[in-house]
Structures are given as C-alpha cells and as structure tokens.
Design a protein around this motif. Structure first.
Motif, PDB file in Angstrom:
ATOM      1  N   THR A 183      -6.698   6.839  23.870  1.00  0.00           N
ATOM      2  CA  THR A 183      -7.421   5.712  23.078  1.00  0.00           C
ATOM      3  C   THR A 183      -8.960   5.860  22.949  1.00  0.00           C
ATOM      4  O   THR A 183      -9.584   4.894  23.037  1.00  0.00           O
ATOM      5  CB  THR A 183      -7.170   4.616  23.835  1.00  0.00           C
ATOM      6  N   SER A 184      -9.562   7.063  22.998  1.00  0.00           N
ATOM      7  CA  SER A 184     -11.053   7.767  22.610  1.00  0.00           C
ATOM      8  C   SER A 184     -11.541   6.783  21.473  1.00  0.00           C
ATOM      9  O   SER A 184     -10.943   6.762  20.409  1.00  0.00           O
ATOM     10  CB  SER A 184     -11.172   9.051  22.779  1.00  0.00           C
ATOM     11  N   LEU A 185     -13.170   6.659  21.631  1.00  0.00           N
ATOM     12  CA  LEU A 185     -13.556   6.144  20.421  1.00  0.00           C
ATOM     13  C   LEU A 185     -14.051   7.160  19.533  1.00  0.00           C
ATOM     14  O   LEU A 185     -14.529   7.072  18.449  1.00  0.00           O
ATOM     15  CB  LEU A 185     -14.710   5.201  21.018  1.00  0.00           C
ATOM     16  N   CYS A 186     -14.143   8.509  20.337  1.00  0.00           N
ATOM     17  CA  CYS A 186     -14.440   9.607  19.507  1.00  0.00           C
ATOM     18  C   CYS A 186     -14.215  10.913  20.416  1.00  0.00           C
ATOM     19  O   CYS A 186     -14.182  10.801  21.705  1.00  0.00           O
ATOM     20  CB  CYS A 186     -15.970   9.771  19.279  1.00  0.00           C
ATOM     21  N   GLU A 187     -13.867  11.994  19.836  1.00  0.00           N
ATOM     22  CA  GLU A 187     -13.499  13.229  20.674  1.00  0.00           C
ATOM     23  C   GLU A 187     -14.278  14.548  20.402  1.00  0.00           C
ATOM     24  O   GLU A 187     -14.165  14.821  18.892  1.00  0.00           O
ATOM     25  CB  GLU A 187     -11.977  13.296  20.764  1.00  0.00           C
ATOM     26  N   GLY A 188     -14.751  15.207  21.027  1.00  0.00           N
ATOM     27  CA  GLY A 188     -15.185  16.551  20.681  1.00  0.00           C
ATOM     28  C   GLY A 188     -13.905  17.698  20.662  1.00  0.00           C
ATOM     29  O   GLY A 188     -14.354  18.693  19.904  1.00  0.00           O
ATOM     30  N   LEU A 189     -13.020  17.400  21.548  1.00  0.00           N
ATOM     31  CA  LEU A 189     -11.790  18.151  21.535  1.00  0.00           C
ATOM     32  C   LEU A 189     -10.764  17.825  21.976  1.00  0.00           C
ATOM     33  O   LEU A 189      -9.499  17.493  21.614  1.00  0.00           O
ATOM     34  CB  LEU A 189     -12.201  19.584  21.891  1.00  0.00           C
ATOM     35  N   CYS A 190     -10.601  17.304  23.333  1.00  0.00           N
ATOM     36  CA  CYS A 190      -9.663  16.579  24.160  1.00  0.00           C
ATOM     37  C   CYS A 190      -8.693  17.796  24.569  1.00  0.00           C
ATOM     38  O   CYS A 190      -7.596  17.682  24.146  1.00  0.00           O
ATOM     39  CB  CYS A 190      -9.114  15.279  23.466  1.00  0.00           C
ATOM     40  N   THR A 215     -26.030   6.793  15.046  1.00  0.00           N
ATOM     41  CA  THR A 215     -24.820   7.327  14.518  1.00  0.00           C
ATOM     42  C   THR A 215     -23.784   6.550  14.580  1.00  0.00           C
ATOM     43  O   THR A 215     -23.996   5.462  14.694  1.00  0.00           O
ATOM     44  CB  THR A 215     -24.718   8.604  15.719  1.00  0.00           C
ATOM     45  N   LEU A 216     -22.330   7.055  14.413  1.00  0.00           N
ATOM     46  CA  LEU A 216     -21.362   6.227  14.299  1.00  0.00           C
ATOM     47  C   LEU A 216     -20.320   6.982  14.987  1.00  0.00           C
ATOM     48  O   LEU A 216     -20.216   8.094  15.448  1.00  0.00           O
ATOM     49  CB  LEU A 216     -21.027   6.340  12.803  1.00  0.00           C
ATOM     50  N   ARG A 217     -19.404   6.074  15.587  1.00  0.00           N
ATOM     51  CA  ARG A 217     -18.205   6.470  16.247  1.00  0.00           C
ATOM     52  C   ARG A 217     -17.074   5.468  15.666  1.00  0.00           C
ATOM     53  O   ARG A 217     -17.294   4.805  14.661  1.00  0.00           O
ATOM     54  CB  ARG A 217     -18.550   6.226  17.762  1.00  0.00           C
TER      55      ARG A 217
END
Length: 549
Positions: free
Chosen positions: A427-434, A486-488
């Motif tokens: 339920t991430s707000l943003c991910e670099g890869l996971c 920035t945005l997420r």
C-alpha cells in the motif's frame, strides 16, 4: 575484457544489523546484479570507494582493459571526483529529481552528479523518464530491474502455480506480536504500553486475564443453558504505586520517541545505565524486593581453629558474550486460512502501513480465518511497538488476526513465509522498485498493490488486485528543508478494502482464478526480471557507452 567495481554502503557482514536503515535494500540490489555482471566480466567489491576504486582502475588501464565503477547508492551519495568512469545504480520514486543545492553539497543537485558521470542506471522505467526530463531526452539512462527470477527457482518449484496450504508453521528467531493474544481494548491502551524495564508495573496496569472458555456444549443452541454473566473487570486502584508506574511509562515513551535519537551515542548509553541503576534503587525503596525469595537463616557455626583451606582449582572463566552475539528467542508461528503478507520498514512513511492495517481490520472484522503478517524491517522494537499496539487497540474488537514478526529471516525461513502466503500486500505511496513484492510474484503469489511509480513496470490486473491512487504534493525524502518540491501518490482507502474482499472471495471460492493469477504473476516477472533479459540490457548499455567514447 570488462571489469566491474561494485559498492554498496551495507555489506554481507552487516546486513542483519542494518534493518530499517536508509538504503539498506541497495545491498540486495547489488547482490542480484552481481551474478549477471559476472557473466559480462570480472567483478570486484570495494568497501571504501574513495581510496580503492582508482588504483583498481589504473591496473585495468595498464592491462588495456575497460573498467567501470557501479555505485549502488543514491546519486547524492556517489563519488563524482574519481578518475574511473562511475555510474550510480539507484531507485527513485518521486515525480522529479532533486535539482537544488543545500548544505553546501553540490551532489544534492542530482543534475550535477549525472553531468559528471555522463550516464545512469535506474531500477524502473518511471525513474528513467524522470531523469530524462531533467537531463534531456538524449541523456543515456538504462532502466533495468534487479534480476531476481533465477534466485527463486527452488521456492518457485515448490510454491508456484499452487493453492496456498491450509496450514503452515514457521520457526524463527525473534519477537512475535499476535493480536489474538494481546487482549486488545481501546479502554486499556496504557496497559499495552510495556517496556522490558517495567516488569512490576505490568502487573499493576495490565487488565485481568479473561476466564478460561467453557467447554463447548453438545446440546443444540435452543437447549443450551444460558451463559453466566461475567462480573465486570475492576480497574486497578489508583494508589501511589499505580500513579508512579503510569508516570514512568509516559516519561519512557516520551524519551524514546522524542529525545533518544537526538542524543550522542555516548550520552544515550550513559542515560540507559543510569536509568537501570535508578530503577533498581526505586524498586528497593518501593519494597519490590519483598517479592524475591526469602533468605534462609543458617545456624551459626562455632569458631574453628584457623586452618589453611585445601587448594581448590580455579573456576573456569565465564565466557563474555558481545551484544551482537546474543541470539534472539526462538518462536514458532502457526498460520492458517487466507494469509496476507507485507515486508516493510515501519519508520518509512512511504510504506503507508496504517492504511494497510486499518483497511484489513475493518474489512475482516468478523472474519476469523484472515491473517495479515507484517514482517518489520527494524532493529529496535521500541521504535514502533507502542504505535502498533495503540493502533490495534483503537481498531479492536476484530476477529481477524494481525501477526507482527520482529526478526531477521534467513533465506530458508523467508521462503517458507512465501510459501505460507496467499497474497502479498503493498500500500505504498510511491516505490523505487519493491524487491519483496517482486520476489513473492516470482514464486507465483498474486498481490494487492497500486499501479504507480516503479510498480507500473510489472503490476497489472491479471496478477494483482489494483488499488486506485491519485497524485498529491510531497517533499524529497533527503531534503532536510522539507519543502514541497515533488509529487507522490495517495491511495483510495475504500479501494484497499475492496481488494481485500475480492481477493478473499477468490482464495476461498474460485481456486482456478487464483491459479491463473499465480501463473500470470510468474510469467510477468520472468519477462521482466530474468537474468537473461537484464544481462542483454546491461551488455547493450555498456557497449553503447564504449562506442560513444
């Protein structure tokens, strides 16, 4: 001949002690890339790039061989003044890269770093687009995920494209917090805030134990005797000892949550030592020692004539155990029903685990065979223990189960957790890869996740229950100024609840649909993160860079 010099701030010997630290996952990314890079050339690991990289580069140059330094670190933590060609291999999950300088460090403006390096490697196509927007469409940037597919071949052969087991058992070393055993109550929040030092206060403040359940009656419901009304529990008397215990707990909570991490290490240790000494003195003053076993009075022997005692062998020395060598307690975890798993750092606000837990407990408040496993990547239990128990107490009562694992899982135990899981939840707000999300999908586990940032590369509605999301303003996580630059993404909480309900129904009533999602998850990850795919991406990238020079 190509030579690759690799660096990550966290290494093999420190990874189990680095859970929850910033960029700790870069070690796992380096480990995944290392195998593929070894098929393209020689690989050398360094611990101090500022002193080790250039000598290695000079040796390669004298042999007429190419050499490149791959720093598995954020750009602002990557060297920019080395003679060796340098590339930052990094993850980024926001709508733009930092393009301002602060703290007198030019590397905080990532455009400077990329201009010095001349190229970059990102872990997602989302990040590659963001870099090109800042550096220009012609800037050479590769989007290559961590090659994980082959790493989980064994686990995939056991768990892939199969229905999850009805029951599973995990054996691990660490602390397990089981909501079914906590006696959760919103009226007893203070009772659930416990610390190792507060053993006596726990007896004072914890609610009375529930009476043992009566044996099930074999009579039909209409003939069963009326249940006896249980007397209401009596709140503990607010005497002096009670009030002192509550005061101590609130002071400890304030110190640990608001002050301890700001103190120098030497001062924090001194406070801990003095606190233990003060606690012992207070226990003596309050008369707690009366709970210890009484000392027996031995008869006094008549005085004997002095004589030399017989020589006794010296006792063997007591082994000294360093703090890092102390083993965590063993724990056995039984899992059954529909199991949802998530692996996260509780201090990382991007993981948004409050929405995950609240939606789960609300959706399954009347469902007994739904379990949410939270594998927490954090060394210090006290940093999230109170927050977790307070949240669960606020949500109580609920029949579903929330199981928190505070432990480092070795590879076999981690694979057993994958096998016991029905769905992975993000339920991430943003991910670099996971990485955990990809690893579970490599083993055929369908998921609940949004389809934004890095996850847009491998999440679709054939392998996942997609959570709705929309953009919102935010700050760069490495910017101490906390300026909105920035945005997420913000998730739709109701959409999380819907994903839980739909996934539970399919796991219980539509096994063929579940197996189809499992097969598609594996096919999606094989085409995205297999070693063969990533190796060709890397080969082409470095060949183009060599031709450009």
């Amino acid at each position: 001949m190509m030579n690759f010099i690799l660096y990550s701030d966290i290494g093999e010997s420190t990874i189990d002690k680095s859970l929850g630290l910033p960029e700790y996952s870069y070690y796992f990314v380096l480990k995944a890339f290392r195998t593929v890079l070894a098929e393209l050339g020689t690989v050398t690991l360094v611990r101090h790039p500022e002193t080790e990289v250039d000598p290695l580069f000079e040796e390669c140059r004298q042999r007429g061989e190419e050499c490149v330094f791959l720093s598995f670190s954020p750009p602002n933590k990557t060297q920019i003044d080395l003679e060796c060609p340098t590339v930052s291999v990094f993850a980024w999950e926001y709508s733009n890269i930092p393009d301002e300088m602060w703290d007198d460090d030019i590397r905080n403006d990532w455009r400077v770093v990329f201009a010095r390096h001349g190229r970059a490697i990102t872990l997602s196509s989302y990040t590659a687009r963001v870099v090109k927007e800042a550096m220009g469409a012609a800037f050479p940037v590769l989007a290559a995920p961590a090659p994980l597919w082959e790493q989980f071949a064994g686990a995939r052969s056991r768990f892939g494209a199969k229905l999850p087991p009805g029951e599973s058992v995990l054996q691990l070393r660490g602390t397990v917090i089981d909501s079914h055993l906590l006696g959760l109550s919103a009226d007893g929040l203070i009772a659930h805030i416990t610390f190792p030092e507060a053993e006596d206060e726990e007896e004072l403040l914890s609610p009375p134990r529930a009476p043992a359940p009566e044996p099930a009656s074999e009579l039909p419901p209409q003939l069963a005797p009326e249940p006896q009304v249980q007397p209401e529990s009596v709140a503990p008397a607010k005497n002096l000892r009670y009030r002192l215990a509550v005061t101590k707990r609130h002071l400890l909570t304030w110190y640990r949550e608001a002050l301890r991490d700001l103190l120098p290490l030497w001062l924090a240790r001194a406070v801990a030592v003095s606190g233990r000494s003060g606690n012992a003195m207070a226990r003596a003053i309050m008369g707690y020692e009366r709970r210890t076993a009484p000392q027996l009075e031995l008869p006094v022997e008549p005085p004997q004539s002095p004589a030399l005692p017989p020589a006794q062998p010296e006792p063997p020395p007591v082994p000294v155990i360093e703090p890092g060598q102390v083993l965590e307690p063993e724990a056995v975890v039984n899992l059954d029903g529909v199991v949802y798993t998530s692996i996260l750092s509780p201090k990382d606000g991007r993981k948004n685990w409050f929405d995950m837990v609240t939606a789960f407990c609300w959706t399954f408040r009347d469902v007994e065979d739904a379990t949410l496993v939270l594998k927490m990547n954090e060394r210090d239990l006290s940093r999230y223990h109170n927050t977790l128990l307070t949240l669960l107490s606020q949500l109580a009562p609920f029949k579903c189960r929330v199981l928190t694992l505070h432990a480092y899982l070795d590879d076999p135990t981690y694979e057993e957790l994958i096998g016991a899981t029905s769905y992975y939840v993000n339920t991430s707000l943003c991910e670099g890869l996971c990485l955990p999300l990809m690893e579970f999908m490599c083993c055929g586990k369908p998921v609940i996740a949004p389809q934004h940032t890095a996850m847009e590369d491998y999440i679709d509605d054939r392998a996942a229950f997609v959570i709705k999301s929309g953009l919102e303003h935010n700050v760069w996580p490495n910017d101490p100024r906390d300026l909105f630059r920035t945005l997420r993404y913000r998730l739709d909480w109701e959409s999380i609840c819907t994903a839980y309900k739909d996934s539970y129904r399919i796991a219980k009533q539509q096994p063929e649909t579940y197996l189809e999602m499992s097969r598609h998850a594996m096919a999606r990850l094989e085409s995205f993160s297999s070693g063969a795919v990533v190796k060709e991406q890397l080969r082409s990238f470095f060949q183009q860079a060599g031709a450009a020079r």
